[in-house]
Design a protein around this motif. Structure first.
Motif, PDB file in Angstrom:
ATOM      1  N   UNK A   1       0.818  -1.201   0.000  1.00 54.04           N
ATOM      2  CA  UNK A   1       0.000   0.000   0.000  1.00 54.04           C
ATOM      3  C   UNK A   1       0.847   1.245   0.000  1.00 54.04           C
ATOM      4  N   UNK A   2       0.336   2.325   0.545  1.00 50.60           N
ATOM      5  CA  UNK A   2       1.088   3.578   0.576  1.00 50.60           C
ATOM      6  C   UNK A   2       2.398   3.412   1.341  1.00 50.60           C
ATOM      7  N   UNK A   3       3.493   3.855   0.732  1.00 47.82           N
ATOM      8  CA  UNK A   3       4.817   3.731   1.345  1.00 47.82           C
ATOM      9  C   UNK A   3       5.622   4.996   1.097  1.00 47.82           C
ATOM     10  N   UNK A   4       6.703   5.119   1.832  1.00 49.35           N
ATOM     11  CA  UNK A   4       7.650   6.201   1.577  1.00 49.35           C
ATOM     12  C   UNK A   4       8.684   5.698   0.578  1.00 49.35           C
ATOM     13  N   UNK A   5       8.956   6.486  -0.442  1.00 44.73           N
ATOM     14  CA  UNK A   5       9.968   6.146  -1.446  1.00 44.73           C
ATOM     15  C   UNK A   5      10.892   7.349  -1.587  1.00 44.73           C
TER      16      UNK A   5
ATOM     17  N   UNK B   1       4.754   4.362 -16.125  1.00 43.25           N
ATOM     18  CA  UNK B   1       5.228   5.003 -14.898  1.00 43.25           C
ATOM     19  C   UNK B   1       4.027   5.604 -14.174  1.00 43.25           C
ATOM     20  N   UNK B   2       3.858   5.221 -12.916  1.00 43.74           N
ATOM     21  CA  UNK B   2       2.791   5.756 -12.069  1.00 43.74           C
ATOM     22  C   UNK B   2       3.443   6.296 -10.798  1.00 43.74           C
ATOM     23  N   UNK B   3       2.773   7.191 -10.145  1.00 40.18           N
ATOM     24  CA  UNK B   3       3.299   7.753  -8.898  1.00 40.18           C
ATOM     25  C   UNK B   3       2.983   6.805  -7.750  1.00 40.18           C
ATOM     26  N   UNK B   4       3.953   6.637  -6.842  1.00 38.16           N
ATOM     27  CA  UNK B   4       3.693   5.854  -5.641  1.00 38.16           C
ATOM     28  C   UNK B   4       2.695   6.599  -4.782  1.00 38.16           C
ATOM     29  N   UNK B   5       1.847   5.860  -4.107  1.00 32.68           N
ATOM     30  CA  UNK B   5       0.907   6.470  -3.171  1.00 32.68           C
ATOM     31  C   UNK B   5       1.579   6.544  -1.814  1.00 32.68           C
ATOM     32  N   UNK B   6       1.509   7.717  -1.202  1.00 33.65           N
ATOM     33  CA  UNK B   6       2.057   7.903   0.136  1.00 33.65           C
ATOM     34  C   UNK B   6       0.936   8.421   1.025  1.00 33.65           C
ATOM     35  N   UNK B   7       1.203   8.501   2.312  1.00 35.18           N
ATOM     36  CA  UNK B   7       0.166   9.017   3.210  1.00 35.18           C
ATOM     37  C   UNK B   7      -0.017  10.518   3.049  1.00 35.18           C
ATOM     38  N   UNK B   8       0.832  11.157   2.241  1.00 32.73           N
ATOM     39  CA  UNK B   8       0.653  12.576   1.926  1.00 32.73           C
ATOM     40  C   UNK B   8      -0.227  12.771   0.690  1.00 32.73           C
ATOM     41  N   UNK B   9      -0.433  11.708  -0.072  1.00 31.00           N
ATOM     42  CA  UNK B   9      -1.276  11.792  -1.254  1.00 31.00           C
ATOM     43  C   UNK B   9      -2.700  12.107  -0.792  1.00 31.00           C
ATOM     44  N   UNK B  10      -3.321  13.178  -1.324  1.00 30.73           N
ATOM     45  CA  UNK B  10      -4.662  13.572  -0.847  1.00 30.73           C
ATOM     46  C   UNK B  10      -5.682  12.433  -0.853  1.00 30.73           C
TER      47      UNK B  10
ATOM     48  N   UNK C   1      -7.698   2.373  -3.398  1.00 30.38           N
ATOM     49  CA  UNK C   1      -6.952   3.584  -3.036  1.00 30.38           C
ATOM     50  C   UNK C   1      -5.680   3.269  -2.255  1.00 30.38           C
ATOM     51  N   UNK C   2      -5.718   2.232  -1.437  1.00 31.41           N
ATOM     52  CA  UNK C   2      -4.573   1.903  -0.600  1.00 31.41           C
ATOM     53  C   UNK C   2      -3.694   0.802  -1.197  1.00 31.41           C
ATOM     54  N   UNK C   3      -3.903   0.464  -2.440  1.00 33.15           N
ATOM     55  CA  UNK C   3      -3.131  -0.579  -3.095  1.00 33.15           C
ATOM     56  C   UNK C   3      -1.975   0.031  -3.877  1.00 33.15           C
ATOM     57  N   UNK C   4      -0.819  -0.599  -3.812  1.00 36.46           N
ATOM     58  CA  UNK C   4       0.344  -0.131  -4.567  1.00 36.46           C
ATOM     59  C   UNK C   4       0.010  -0.104  -6.055  1.00 36.46           C
ATOM     60  N   UNK C   5       0.358   0.966  -6.757  1.00 37.98           N
ATOM     61  CA  UNK C   5       0.041   1.052  -8.186  1.00 37.98           C
ATOM     62  C   UNK C   5       0.833   0.059  -9.039  1.00 37.98           C
ATOM     63  N   UNK C   6       1.834  -0.593  -8.457  1.00 35.87           N
ATOM     64  CA  UNK C   6       2.636  -1.555  -9.217  1.00 35.87           C
ATOM     65  C   UNK C   6       2.293  -3.002  -8.896  1.00 35.87           C
ATOM     66  N   UNK C   7       1.203  -3.216  -8.171  1.00 34.34           N
ATOM     67  CA  UNK C   7       0.706  -4.555  -7.910  1.00 34.34           C
ATOM     68  C   UNK C   7      -0.161  -4.962  -9.098  1.00 34.34           C
ATOM     69  N   UNK C   8       0.130  -6.122  -9.675  1.00 31.25           N
ATOM     70  CA  UNK C   8      -0.611  -6.572 -10.862  1.00 31.25           C
ATOM     71  C   UNK C   8      -1.967  -7.144 -10.477  1.00 31.25           C
ATOM     72  N   UNK C   9      -2.795  -7.414 -11.474  1.00 29.49           N
ATOM     73  CA  UNK C   9      -4.100  -8.045 -11.230  1.00 29.49           C
ATOM     74  C   UNK C   9      -3.932  -9.426 -10.608  1.00 29.49           C
ATOM     75  N   UNK C  10      -2.780 -10.054 -10.873  1.00 28.41           N
ATOM     76  CA  UNK C  10      -2.477 -11.371 -10.306  1.00 28.41           C
ATOM     77  C   UNK C  10      -1.907 -11.248  -8.890  1.00 28.41           C
ATOM     78  N   UNK C  11      -1.874 -10.019  -8.378  1.00 28.76           N
ATOM     79  CA  UNK C  11      -1.372  -9.708  -7.038  1.00 28.76           C
ATOM     80  C   UNK C  11       0.126  -9.977  -6.898  1.00 28.76           C
ATOM     81  N   UNK C  12       0.874  -9.657  -7.935  1.00 23.33           N
ATOM     82  CA  UNK C  12       2.327  -9.792  -7.936  1.00 23.33           C
ATOM     83  C   UNK C  12       2.956  -8.423  -8.127  1.00 23.33           C
ATOM     84  N   UNK C  13       4.170  -8.268  -7.658  1.00 23.41           N
ATOM     85  CA  UNK C  13       4.885  -7.005  -7.790  1.00 23.41           C
ATOM     86  C   UNK C  13       5.495  -6.902  -9.181  1.00 23.41           C
ATOM     87  N   UNK C  14       5.074  -5.901  -9.936  1.00 25.48           N
ATOM     88  CA  UNK C  14       5.589  -5.728 -11.300  1.00 25.48           C
ATOM     89  C   UNK C  14       6.964  -5.063 -11.328  1.00 25.48           C
TER      90      UNK C  14
END
Length: 140
Positions: A35-39, A58-67, A83-96
């Motif tokens: 989910x939302x992390x610091x990068x 390329x997508x922006x990481x979601x952080x707790x500062x993201x509105x 909303x709280x899911x990493x934008x790089x998690x695939x539909x198969x629930x794997x890290x892209x």
């Protein structure tokens, strides 16, 4: 295993820091915590380079500062809208971006207080103090 980082060196080799972490054979079941992390800026550069070379959008990481995330957390919604899911998690629930994933993702399962609930065991556990030094190295 102590990370030595010169504070004056603003161009840290993030991959060198990553290579110092204990190894872990991942069972690929940790998607519920993606989910939302610091990068850091250095980590974003690594991810963007990986994405460009892989042809992944390329997508922006979601952080707790993201509105949208802040509003979501304040309203205590469930994550049915993603909303709280990493934008790089695939539909198969794997890290892209697994080969270029940020430090916090790499620390999951290898720090003594971030043990994997699915039985993944690292070559050794890092102490919280050791993990903090890695984070400081990335942030330098």
């Amino acid at each position: 295993m102590w990370l030595k980082v010169e504070r004056c060196d603003m161009k840290l080799d993030v991959t060198q820091i990553y290579s110092q972490l204990p190894s872990l054979e991942c069972k690929k079941l940790c998607y519920p915590v993606c989910g939302p992390i610091h990068v850091s800026k250095a980590e974003k550069r690594v991810v963007v380079n990986f994405l460009r070379n892989s042809g992944i959008p390329i997508r922006e990481f979601k952080t707790f500062r993201t509105p949208e995330v802040r509003n979501h957390v304040l309203k205590k919604h469930d994550d049915s809208d993603g909303c709280l899911t990493c934008p790089y998690l695939t539909k198969e629930r794997l890290c892209s971006i697994y080969p270029a994933r940020p430090l916090i993702c790499r620390l999951w399962g290898v720090v003594e207080n971030l043990k994997c609930p699915h039985g993944c065991v690292p070559s050794r556990y890092l102490t919280v103090k050791e993990a903090s030094r890695f984070v400081q190295g990335i942030e330098a």
